[in-house]
Design a protein around this motif. Structure first.
Motif, PDB file in Angstrom:
ATOM      1  N   LEU A   1       0.806  -1.224   0.000  1.00 54.84           N
ATOM      2  CA  LEU A   1       0.000   0.000   0.000  1.00 54.84           C
ATOM      3  C   LEU A   1       0.836   1.269   0.000  1.00 54.84           C
ATOM      4  O   LEU A   1       0.290   2.367  -0.083  1.00 54.84           O
ATOM      5  N   ARG A   2       2.151   1.145   0.084  1.00 56.47           N
ATOM      6  CA  ARG A   2       2.997   2.340   0.175  1.00 56.47           C
ATOM      7  C   ARG A   2       3.148   3.018  -1.185  1.00 56.47           C
ATOM      8  O   ARG A   2       3.157   2.363  -2.222  1.00 56.47           O
ATOM      9  N   ASN A   3       3.265   4.329  -1.117  1.00 56.02           N
ATOM     10  CA  ASN A   3       3.499   5.105  -2.332  1.00 56.02           C
ATOM     11  C   ASN A   3       4.932   4.857  -2.827  1.00 56.02           C
ATOM     12  O   ASN A   3       5.863   4.804  -2.019  1.00 56.02           O
ATOM     13  N   ALA A   4       5.109   4.731  -4.147  1.00 58.09           N
ATOM     14  CA  ALA A   4       6.442   4.410  -4.710  1.00 58.09           C
ATOM     15  C   ALA A   4       6.774   5.355  -5.855  1.00 58.09           C
ATOM     16  O   ALA A   4       6.822   4.950  -7.034  1.00 58.09           O
ATOM     17  N   PRO A   5       7.047   6.614  -5.553  1.00 64.18           N
ATOM     18  CA  PRO A   5       7.330   7.579  -6.640  1.00 64.18           C
ATOM     19  C   PRO A   5       8.752   7.498  -7.168  1.00 64.18           C
ATOM     20  O   PRO A   5       9.040   8.065  -8.223  1.00 64.18           O
ATOM     21  N   THR A   6       9.672   6.815  -6.477  1.00 72.49           N
ATOM     22  CA  THR A   6      11.075   6.763  -6.930  1.00 72.49           C
ATOM     23  C   THR A   6      11.510   5.324  -7.151  1.00 72.49           C
ATOM     24  O   THR A   6      10.916   4.377  -6.624  1.00 72.49           O
ATOM     25  N   LYS A   7      12.604   5.177  -7.932  1.00 72.06           N
ATOM     26  CA  LYS A   7      13.144   3.843  -8.220  1.00 72.06           C
ATOM     27  C   LYS A   7      13.613   3.167  -6.940  1.00 72.06           C
ATOM     28  O   LYS A   7      13.429   1.957  -6.751  1.00 72.06           O
ATOM     29  N   LEU A   8      14.261   3.934  -6.022  1.00 71.61           N
ATOM     30  CA  LEU A   8      14.738   3.363  -4.767  1.00 71.61           C
ATOM     31  C   LEU A   8      13.580   2.744  -3.991  1.00 71.61           C
ATOM     32  O   LEU A   8      13.688   1.633  -3.466  1.00 71.61           O
ATOM     33  N   MET A   9      12.480   3.461  -3.933  1.00 70.21           N
ATOM     34  CA  MET A   9      11.326   2.934  -3.201  1.00 70.21           C
ATOM     35  C   MET A   9      10.804   1.665  -3.853  1.00 70.21           C
ATOM     36  O   MET A   9      10.437   0.705  -3.159  1.00 70.21           O
ATOM     37  N   ARG A  10      10.743   1.671  -5.167  1.00 68.98           N
ATOM     38  CA  ARG A  10      10.258   0.475  -5.858  1.00 68.98           C
ATOM     39  C   ARG A  10      11.214  -0.691  -5.623  1.00 68.98           C
ATOM     40  O   ARG A  10      10.785  -1.839  -5.436  1.00 68.98           O
ATOM     41  N   ASP A  11      12.535  -0.417  -5.622  1.00 70.13           N
ATOM     42  CA  ASP A  11      13.516  -1.473  -5.365  1.00 70.13           C
ATOM     43  C   ASP A  11      13.367  -2.036  -3.954  1.00 70.13           C
ATOM     44  O   ASP A  11      13.703  -3.204  -3.706  1.00 70.13           O
ATOM     45  N   LEU A  12      12.919  -1.180  -3.012  1.00 69.32           N
ATOM     46  CA  LEU A  12      12.721  -1.623  -1.628  1.00 69.32           C
ATOM     47  C   LEU A  12      11.407  -2.369  -1.422  1.00 69.32           C
ATOM     48  O   LEU A  12      11.108  -2.821  -0.321  1.00 69.32           O
ATOM     49  N   GLY A  13      10.630  -2.480  -2.485  1.00 64.94           N
ATOM     50  CA  GLY A  13       9.394  -3.247  -2.398  1.00 64.94           C
ATOM     51  C   GLY A  13       8.145  -2.415  -2.205  1.00 64.94           C
ATOM     52  O   GLY A  13       7.047  -2.959  -2.066  1.00 64.94           O
ATOM     53  N   TYR A  14       8.295  -1.067  -2.193  1.00 64.31           N
ATOM     54  CA  TYR A  14       7.132  -0.208  -2.032  1.00 64.31           C
ATOM     55  C   TYR A  14       6.173  -0.416  -3.212  1.00 64.31           C
ATOM     56  O   TYR A  14       6.572  -0.359  -4.377  1.00 64.31           O
ATOM     57  N   GLY A  15       4.906  -0.650  -2.910  1.00 63.85           N
ATOM     58  CA  GLY A  15       3.890  -0.819  -3.938  1.00 63.85           C
ATOM     59  C   GLY A  15       3.898  -2.164  -4.628  1.00 63.85           C
ATOM     60  O   GLY A  15       3.070  -2.411  -5.511  1.00 63.85           O
ATOM     61  N   LYS A  16       4.811  -3.047  -4.245  1.00 61.79           N
ATOM     62  CA  LYS A  16       4.908  -4.358  -4.897  1.00 61.79           C
ATOM     63  C   LYS A  16       3.670  -5.191  -4.591  1.00 61.79           C
ATOM     64  O   LYS A  16       3.205  -5.241  -3.454  1.00 61.79           O
ATOM     65  N   GLN A  17       3.161  -5.842  -5.623  1.00 62.39           N
ATOM     66  CA  GLN A  17       1.987  -6.718  -5.531  1.00 62.39           C
ATOM     67  C   GLN A  17       0.702  -5.955  -5.181  1.00 62.39           C
ATOM     68  O   GLN A  17      -0.286  -6.569  -4.781  1.00 62.39           O
ATOM     69  N   TYR A  18       0.725  -4.631  -5.344  1.00 62.52           N
ATOM     70  CA  TYR A  18      -0.524  -3.893  -5.129  1.00 62.52           C
ATOM     71  C   TYR A  18      -1.497  -4.210  -6.255  1.00 62.52           C
ATOM     72  O   TYR A  18      -1.118  -4.252  -7.431  1.00 62.52           O
ATOM     73  N   GLN A  19      -2.748  -4.448  -5.895  1.00 57.98           N
ATOM     74  CA  GLN A  19      -3.781  -4.749  -6.880  1.00 57.98           C
ATOM     75  C   GLN A  19      -4.712  -3.545  -7.022  1.00 57.98           C
ATOM     76  O   GLN A  19      -5.316  -3.105  -6.047  1.00 57.98           O
ATOM     77  N   TYR A  20      -4.800  -3.020  -8.237  1.00 59.14           N
ATOM     78  CA  TYR A  20      -5.671  -1.879  -8.523  1.00 59.14           C
ATOM     79  C   TYR A  20      -7.098  -2.395  -8.681  1.00 59.14           C
ATOM     80  O   TYR A  20      -7.430  -3.074  -9.657  1.00 59.14           O
ATOM     81  N   ASP A  21      -7.939  -2.103  -7.692  1.00 58.06           N
ATOM     82  CA  ASP A  21      -9.258  -2.740  -7.597  1.00 58.06           C
ATOM     83  C   ASP A  21     -10.123  -2.602  -8.842  1.00 58.06           C
ATOM     84  O   ASP A  21     -10.797  -3.586  -9.228  1.00 58.06           O
ATOM     85  N   PRO A  22     -10.153  -1.436  -9.539  1.00 58.50           N
ATOM     86  CA  PRO A  22     -10.996  -1.367 -10.745  1.00 58.50           C
ATOM     87  C   PRO A  22     -10.598  -2.372 -11.837  1.00 58.50           C
ATOM     88  O   PRO A  22     -11.421  -2.698 -12.700  1.00 58.50           O
ATOM     89  N   ASP A  23      -9.354  -2.856 -11.791  1.00 55.15           N
ATOM     90  CA  ASP A  23      -8.902  -3.824 -12.805  1.00 55.15           C
ATOM     91  C   ASP A  23      -9.209  -5.263 -12.402  1.00 55.15           C
ATOM     92  O   ASP A  23      -9.000  -6.189 -13.197  1.00 55.15           O
ATOM     93  N   VAL A  24      -9.681  -5.454 -11.149  1.00 54.95           N
ATOM     94  CA  VAL A  24      -9.969  -6.804 -10.654  1.00 54.95           C
ATOM     95  C   VAL A  24     -11.414  -7.160 -10.979  1.00 54.95           C
ATOM     96  O   VAL A  24     -12.306  -6.306 -10.896  1.00 54.95           O
ATOM     97  N   THR A  25     -11.646  -8.401 -11.336  1.00 51.56           N
ATOM     98  CA  THR A  25     -13.012  -8.856 -11.596  1.00 51.56           C
ATOM     99  C   THR A  25     -13.884  -8.630 -10.361  1.00 51.56           C
ATOM    100  O   THR A  25     -13.530  -9.040  -9.254  1.00 51.56           O
ATOM    101  N   GLY A  26     -14.995  -7.955 -10.542  1.00 50.31           N
ATOM    102  CA  GLY A  26     -15.877  -7.657  -9.425  1.00 50.31           C
ATOM    103  C   GLY A  26     -15.562  -6.335  -8.747  1.00 50.31           C
ATOM    104  O   GLY A  26     -16.342  -5.850  -7.929  1.00 50.31           O
ATOM    105  N   GLY A  27     -14.406  -5.746  -9.062  1.00 54.25           N
ATOM    106  CA  GLY A  27     -14.074  -4.421  -8.550  1.00 54.25           C
ATOM    107  C   GLY A  27     -13.489  -4.390  -7.159  1.00 54.25           C
ATOM    108  O   GLY A  27     -13.225  -3.302  -6.624  1.00 54.25           O
ATOM    109  N   ILE A  28     -13.252  -5.555  -6.522  1.00 54.52           N
ATOM    110  CA  ILE A  28     -12.674  -5.589  -5.188  1.00 54.52           C
ATOM    111  C   ILE A  28     -11.617  -6.684  -5.134  1.00 54.52           C
ATOM    112  O   ILE A  28     -11.895  -7.847  -5.435  1.00 54.52           O
ATOM    113  N   ALA A  29     -10.401  -6.322  -4.744  1.00 52.35           N
ATOM    114  CA  ALA A  29      -9.334  -7.307  -4.544  1.00 52.35           C
ATOM    115  C   ALA A  29      -9.461  -7.843  -3.119  1.00 52.35           C
ATOM    116  O   ALA A  29      -8.901  -7.293  -2.170  1.00 52.35           O
TER     117      ALA A  29
END
Length: 428
Positions: free
Chosen positions: A348-376
């Motif tokens: 659930l963490r915000n990942a605006p930079t490469k360092l944050m993404r490398d640290l796992g920020y935002g990893k495996q986040y599911q964007y609910d509108p893209d999920v079947t039924g609208g809820i992950a």
């Protein structure tokens, strides 16, 4: 017309009844320090004067509105000197709640040493307005506003008394006219006698015409102390009448507060709070209506805008009630205090930079509108240390009944999905 003996005293039948705690205290001959708590014009000062007379004590009166700390110390010094000569002092302090902490503390040594018998008078709740140290050294006696029948009796005494009253004026009022004055005085004997004096000034003597009486009673104001005990009692009554779904009582109390001169903006703010706290999601439009009524009043002003707030009070009283959101928020606040600053899940963490993404920020986040039924359903939103929590428990009132049905389905789906996800994480 201030009473000099208990036999002349009007009202306070409960306090002055034979065998009452107050009468037993007086009869004992050893007066303790006291606080008289009651509305204006109910007899607090008169009682203090009569107690001083009956106990043969030297009577000293101070007004907390006028006196400063230097005057208080001078009075206490004189009381100490009288005490050394064997004379007692009864010190009466009117409006004692207006003294600050330092001024109230100044009485404590004199009370402890027995130099004074302290009697304080207040229109405000002593529990809030007096220091606990002073309050613990005093007995509190509660006085009531005078009933209309008591006020009529006081008026009759004033009309008959030629020495201190209006007996020599030959003024004649019938029973109905005396009742008018008593009703206008609103429990305050001082106001009743003042109104009678106005009538005497207008009429001169003889039979009083009703037109004269109406002129004397014009533009009277009922008892209402902005910011005082009566104020908060009445707003409490309005809030609880709305909560009780009693529109008639709600209308009565808001009318009382308008009549007493309450700031309409304050009423608008409190009504908005009722829409949020007591109605909540059972009728979400209540908040919109409360804001609209407030804006309407701001545009129209009084008296035209008063009806907008009165109509809002009626609507809120009849709206379905739910404090589920209020309770849920309080529970969440308590949980935050108890569990401290737990980290936000990485997904659930915000990942605006490469360092944050490398640290796992935002990893495996599911964007609910893209999920079947609208809820992950298997996405965990609480800190890992807490797991899923339940704070909001919707009621079956109004729209919240539909919310409860939908939320039950969501929570069931989430429970099943998270259980399946965790079972897959377990090592074989």
């Amino acid at each position: 017309m201030r009473p000099r003996r208990f036999e002349e005293f009007v009202g306070q039948s409960r306090l002055l009844a034979d065998g009452s705690a107050f009468r037993r205290t007086v009869a004992s001959g050893r007066l303790p320090s006291m606080v008289f708590w009651g509305p204006p014009g109910c007899g607090k000062t008169s009682l203090a004067r009569m107690l001083a007379h009956s106990s043969n004590a030297h009577y000293v009166a101070l007004s907390a509105v006028m006196a400063n700390l230097a005057e208080v110390r001078a009075v206490l010094g004189a009381a100490r000197e009288r005490f050394q000569l064997g004379e007692r002092t009864l010190l009466f302090v009117d409006e004692v709640h207006r003294f600050n902490k330092a001024q109230q503390d100044a009485f404590l040594p004199a009370i402890e040493a027995g130099h004074i018998t302290f009697i304080g008078a207040t229109t405000e709740n002593p529990s809030f307005e007096l220091n606990s140290a002073l309050l613990s050294r005093c007995r509190v006696f509660v006085l009531d506003a005078l009933a209309p029948a008591d006020l009529v009796r006081a008026l009759e005494q004033a009309l008959q008394d030629s020495e201190r009253g209006l007996g020599a004026a030959g003024l004649a009022l019938n029973a109905e006219q005396l009742q008018w004055i008593a009703d206008a005085a609103d429990g305050d004997v001082r106001r009743a006698l003042s109104l009678l004096e106005v009538v005497a000034d207008l009429a001169g003597s003889g039979v009083v015409e009703n037109d004269i009486l109406r002129q004397a009673l014009a533009d009277r104001v009922r008892r209402f102390d902005k910011g005082g005990e009566a104020f908060y009692d009445q707003i409490s009554a309005l809030h609880k009448s709305v909560r009780n779904s009693n529109p008639d009582a709600a209308l009565y109390w808001i009318a009382r507060m308008f009549d007493g001169g309450c700031d309409p903006s304050y009423l608008a703010r409190r009504l908005l709070r009722m829409a949020i706290e007591d109605i909540g999601l059972a009728d979400p439009s209540a908040i919109e209506r409360a804001v609209a009524a407030w804006e309407t009043f701001d545009r129209l002003g009084s008296p035209e805008g008063d009806l907008a707030l009165a109509s809002l009070a009626l609507y809120l009283a009849m709206a379905p009630k739910s404090n589920a959101a209020y309770v849920a928020f309080k529970a969440a606040q308590q949980h935050v205090v108890a569990t401290g600053s737990l980290p936000v899940p990485l997904a659930l963490r915000n990942a605006p930079t490469k360092l944050m993404r490398d640290l796992g920020y935002g990893k495996q986040y599911q964007y609910d509108p893209d999920v079947t039924g609208g809820i992950a359903y298997d996405q965990e939103c609480f800190p890992d240390e807490l797991g899923e929590q339940v704070f909001y428990r919707p009621t079956e009132q109004g729209i919240e009944a539909r919310i409860a049905e939908k939320l039950a389905q969501i929570r069931a789906g989430r429970t099943q999905a998270l259980a399946s996800k965790r079972s897959k994480k377990k090592p074989a």
